[in-house]
Scaffold this active site. Sequence first.
Site, PDB file in Angstrom:
ATOM      1  N   ARG A 271       0.825  -1.216   0.000  1.00  0.00           N
ATOM      2  CA  ARG A 271       0.000   0.000   0.000  1.00  0.00           C
ATOM      3  C   ARG A 271       0.853   1.258   0.000  1.00  0.00           C
ATOM      4  NH1 ARG A 271      -1.649   3.736   3.436  1.00  0.00           N
ATOM      5  NH2 ARG A 271      -0.646   2.708   5.214  1.00  0.00           N
TER       6      ARG A 271
ATOM      7  N   ARG B 296     -19.334  -5.202  32.566  1.00  0.00           N
ATOM      8  CA  ARG B 296     -18.286  -5.498  31.594  1.00  0.00           C
ATOM      9  C   ARG B 296     -18.746  -5.149  30.183  1.00  0.00           C
ATOM     10  NH1 ARG B 296     -17.827 -10.222  35.313  1.00  0.00           N
ATOM     11  NH2 ARG B 296     -19.398 -11.222  34.023  1.00  0.00           N
TER      12      ARG B 296
ATOM     13  N   CYS C 159      -6.891   3.143  12.759  1.00  0.00           N
ATOM     14  CA  CYS C 159      -5.907   2.174  13.255  1.00  0.00           C
ATOM     15  C   CYS C 159      -6.383   1.558  14.572  1.00  0.00           C
ATOM     16  CB  CYS C 159      -4.540   2.836  13.397  1.00  0.00           C
ATOM     17  SG  CYS C 159      -3.799   3.264  11.799  1.00  0.00           S
TER      18      CYS C 159
ATOM     19  N   TYR D  38       8.900   1.571   9.645  1.00  0.00           N
ATOM     20  CA  TYR D  38       9.257   1.680   8.236  1.00  0.00           C
ATOM     21  C   TYR D  38      10.771   1.841   8.088  1.00  0.00           C
ATOM     22  CZ  TYR D  38       4.324   2.101   7.050  1.00  0.00           C
ATOM     23  OH  TYR D  38       2.988   1.846   6.884  1.00  0.00           O
TER      24      TYR D  38
END
Length: 272
Positions: free
Chosen positions: A25, A124, A146, A209
């Site tokens: 990508r 919960r 993300c 990266y």
Amino acid sequence: MSRFDRDYQEALARILEQPPELNRRTGHAVRAVAGLTLETDLEEDGFPLLSLRKMPWSFVPEVMWMLSGSRDLRWLSGHTKIWDSFAEDDGTVAAAYGHRMRHQFGVDQLSEAVRKLSEDPSTRHGVVMIWDPSDDIEVPKKNVPCPVMFTVNVIHGRLNLHLVIRSNDMVLGHPTDVAGFALIAHLLAGKLGVMPGKLTVSISNAHVYENQVGVATELLARDTRTEHVRLRVPADAYDRACGLDPELIGELKVSFSGYLPGEAIKNIPIAL
């Protein structure tokens, strides 16, 4: 050195041991590990604000913008340009995290989590989804979330937040993400009248990266005088954050103590 700084260096070292692999990508080679989890006790270990390099305070207005539920960048751009490159043509972020928290599926998930925990601290069911499979898998946009979801619960009078991230740039994104969700945990704890507890961050793909390897290597060589960063939020901070009170930004910045960061690293490469 703080626990967060130490754990962060250990995570970077693990990632840099991996062979590089092309990410199609972005077109960049990347080193990655799967299933990385980091834990911080916000009360015992302190606030996880990276001090190996001086962090920008942009995460403070960013968190306020998220809690407001907006996806319009006009207010946030007046305080930081961090999201401008992800803006669509109409000046909004299509998959803005906060908008998903407050409006996705026709439910204000964040307010419901607060309500449920207020009524029953043992619940919960404090679950907030950010990923939307109907929109994020195929619909073209400049950014997809993300962080995909988080849960909040109260155990022994302490609010715990567990964040799940599908993909995390560990040099540029991770320190900001951790600081931002740690701040959310503090604000929620204040709203509920409990102490902040454990912050757990589980990352499906934690990566560096290749054009960031030099920065990561420098961070591994650094030490820091920071041991414990403390944060004391105003009692009404959660509601003021949701209302985008601009005075709260300065109040929160000066509420941090014990932060002794190293030199800032400018122009860290980003792969979009």
